[in-house]
Design a protein around this motif. Sequence first.
Motif, PDB file in Angstrom:
ATOM      1  N   ASN A 134       0.798  -1.219   0.000  1.00 46.72           N
ATOM      2  CA  ASN A 134       0.000   0.000   0.000  1.00 46.72           C
ATOM      3  C   ASN A 134       0.837   1.278   0.000  1.00 46.72           C
ATOM      4  OD1 ASN A 134       0.471  -1.003   2.730  1.00 46.72           O
ATOM      5  ND2 ASN A 134      -0.621   0.813   3.398  1.00 46.72           N
ATOM      6  N   ALA A 135       2.152   1.176   0.128  1.00 44.87           N
ATOM      7  CA  ALA A 135       3.019   2.369   0.109  1.00 44.87           C
ATOM      8  C   ALA A 135       3.750   2.532  -1.227  1.00 44.87           C
ATOM      9  CB  ALA A 135       4.030   2.297   1.246  1.00 44.87           C
ATOM     10  N   TYR A 139       6.407   5.643  -2.442  1.00 43.08           N
ATOM     11  CA  TYR A 139       7.815   5.455  -2.806  1.00 43.08           C
ATOM     12  C   TYR A 139       8.068   5.828  -4.255  1.00 43.08           C
ATOM     13  CZ  TYR A 139       9.184   3.462   1.651  1.00 43.08           C
ATOM     14  OH  TYR A 139       9.486   3.297   2.980  1.00 43.08           O
ATOM     15  N   GLU A 140       7.114   5.577  -5.127  1.00 45.08           N
ATOM     16  CA  GLU A 140       7.294   5.993  -6.532  1.00 45.08           C
ATOM     17  C   GLU A 140       7.410   7.510  -6.636  1.00 45.08           C
ATOM     18  OE1 GLU A 140       3.993   3.879  -8.314  1.00 45.08           O
ATOM     19  OE2 GLU A 140       5.345   2.260  -8.979  1.00 45.08           O
ATOM     20  N   ARG A 141       6.628   8.251  -5.831  1.00 43.05           N
ATOM     21  CA  ARG A 141       6.743   9.720  -5.818  1.00 43.05           C
ATOM     22  C   ARG A 141       8.114  10.158  -5.315  1.00 43.05           C
ATOM     23  NH1 ARG A 141       1.512   9.147  -4.001  1.00 43.05           N
ATOM     24  NH2 ARG A 141       2.065   9.540  -1.831  1.00 43.05           N
ATOM     25  N   LEU A 142       8.758   9.306  -4.505  1.00 45.32           N
ATOM     26  CA  LEU A 142      10.101   9.618  -3.989  1.00 45.32           C
ATOM     27  C   LEU A 142      11.205   9.154  -4.942  1.00 45.32           C
ATOM     28  CD1 LEU A 142       9.547   8.692  -0.235  1.00 45.32           C
ATOM     29  CD2 LEU A 142       9.831  10.992  -1.196  1.00 45.32           C
ATOM     30  N   ILE A 156       5.292 -10.481   6.755  1.00 38.08           N
ATOM     31  CA  ILE A 156       5.515  -9.126   6.251  1.00 38.08           C
ATOM     32  C   ILE A 156       5.437  -9.161   4.728  1.00 38.08           C
ATOM     33  CG2 ILE A 156       7.159  -7.200   6.060  1.00 38.08           C
ATOM     34  CD1 ILE A 156       6.131  -7.477   8.885  1.00 38.08           C
ATOM     35  N   ARG A 157       4.429  -8.496   4.173  1.00 34.67           N
ATOM     36  CA  ARG A 157       4.279  -8.403   2.714  1.00 34.67           C
ATOM     37  C   ARG A 157       5.092  -7.212   2.224  1.00 34.67           C
ATOM     38  NH1 ARG A 157      -1.407  -7.112   1.614  1.00 34.67           N
ATOM     39  NH2 ARG A 157      -0.719  -7.265  -0.543  1.00 34.67           N
ATOM     40  N   PHE A 158       5.844  -7.420   1.132  1.00 32.75           N
ATOM     41  CA  PHE A 158       6.646  -6.319   0.606  1.00 32.75           C
ATOM     42  C   PHE A 158       6.948  -6.503  -0.875  1.00 32.75           C
ATOM     43  CE2 PHE A 158       9.685  -9.477   1.970  1.00 32.75           C
ATOM     44  CZ  PHE A 158      10.661  -9.468   0.985  1.00 32.75           C
ATOM     45  N   VAL A 159       7.268  -5.376  -1.499  1.00 41.35           N
ATOM     46  CA  VAL A 159       7.682  -5.337  -2.900  1.00 41.35           C
ATOM     47  C   VAL A 159       9.059  -4.680  -2.921  1.00 41.35           C
ATOM     48  CG1 VAL A 159       7.162  -4.413  -5.190  1.00 41.35           C
ATOM     49  CG2 VAL A 159       5.289  -5.146  -3.689  1.00 41.35           C
ATOM     50  N   PRO A 160      10.071  -5.353  -3.473  1.00 40.52           N
ATOM     51  CA  PRO A 160      11.401  -4.729  -3.527  1.00 40.52           C
ATOM     52  C   PRO A 160      11.408  -3.549  -4.504  1.00 40.52           C
ATOM     53  CG  PRO A 160      11.440  -6.931  -4.524  1.00 40.52           C
ATOM     54  CD  PRO A 160      10.061  -6.707  -4.012  1.00 40.52           C
ATOM     55  N   MET A 161      12.059  -2.473  -4.065  1.00 34.23           N
ATOM     56  CA  MET A 161      12.147  -1.254  -4.882  1.00 34.23           C
ATOM     57  C   MET A 161      13.550  -0.671  -4.754  1.00 34.23           C
ATOM     58  SD  MET A 161       8.517   0.635  -4.038  1.00 34.23           S
ATOM     59  CE  MET A 161       8.408   1.547  -5.597  1.00 34.23           C
ATOM     60  N   GLN A 162      13.902   0.168  -5.712  1.00 30.27           N
ATOM     61  CA  GLN A 162      15.199   0.843  -5.693  1.00 30.27           C
ATOM     62  C   GLN A 162      15.023   2.263  -6.198  1.00 30.27           C
ATOM     63  OE1 GLN A 162      18.144  -0.781  -8.360  1.00 30.27           O
ATOM     64  NE2 GLN A 162      19.811   0.130  -7.187  1.00 30.27           N
TER      65      GLN A 162
END
Length: 171
Positions: A134-135, A139-142, A156-162
């Motif tokens: 849901n975040a 993070y895309e705006r950042l 813990i559900r998560f999507v890896p981002m860089q």
Amino acid sequence: MLRAGCERTDLAIVSSIIYRQIHPSETAAVSSLACEVFDKFVAPYYQTEGVVEFHRYASVEALSQRHESGHFTLVAEQSGELVGMLHLRKPSHVSMLFVQSSRQRSGIGRGLLAAADALAGDMDREFTVSSSPNALSAYERLGFRITGLEQCVHGIRFVPMQRLSPNDRNA
């Protein structure tokens, strides 16, 4: 004091918000802020196991242990009140980034990332994060981009981002 484009020191002032490293006496307040925002925005999308795991990870004891092993936490302070926090695992993995709900979308998250860049003396830093689903848009705006599929570890559900360095983003 850290100001954009200046040499490394201990804190940054941007408008009325001060970005600085946590004082040990503030660990409980930072833990409380993280848990409060998590409970409001993230926990409703998690199973009980994930909520319990997050609260364990964000506890005062766990934060203090990680500080001793090289992780660090930055806070955003406004008028003496902690309004945001960023917990960073070296060299550049954002393990927690939370801003008070009433102050979200006001640039505090961006300011915390900029302060992390400045403290490291590296304005060309690439950050990674394991974002809750849901975040993702925040993070895309950042400047972060998805680098993998959604995963679940210990609930813990998560999507890896860089977030690429500014030079790579502009290429």
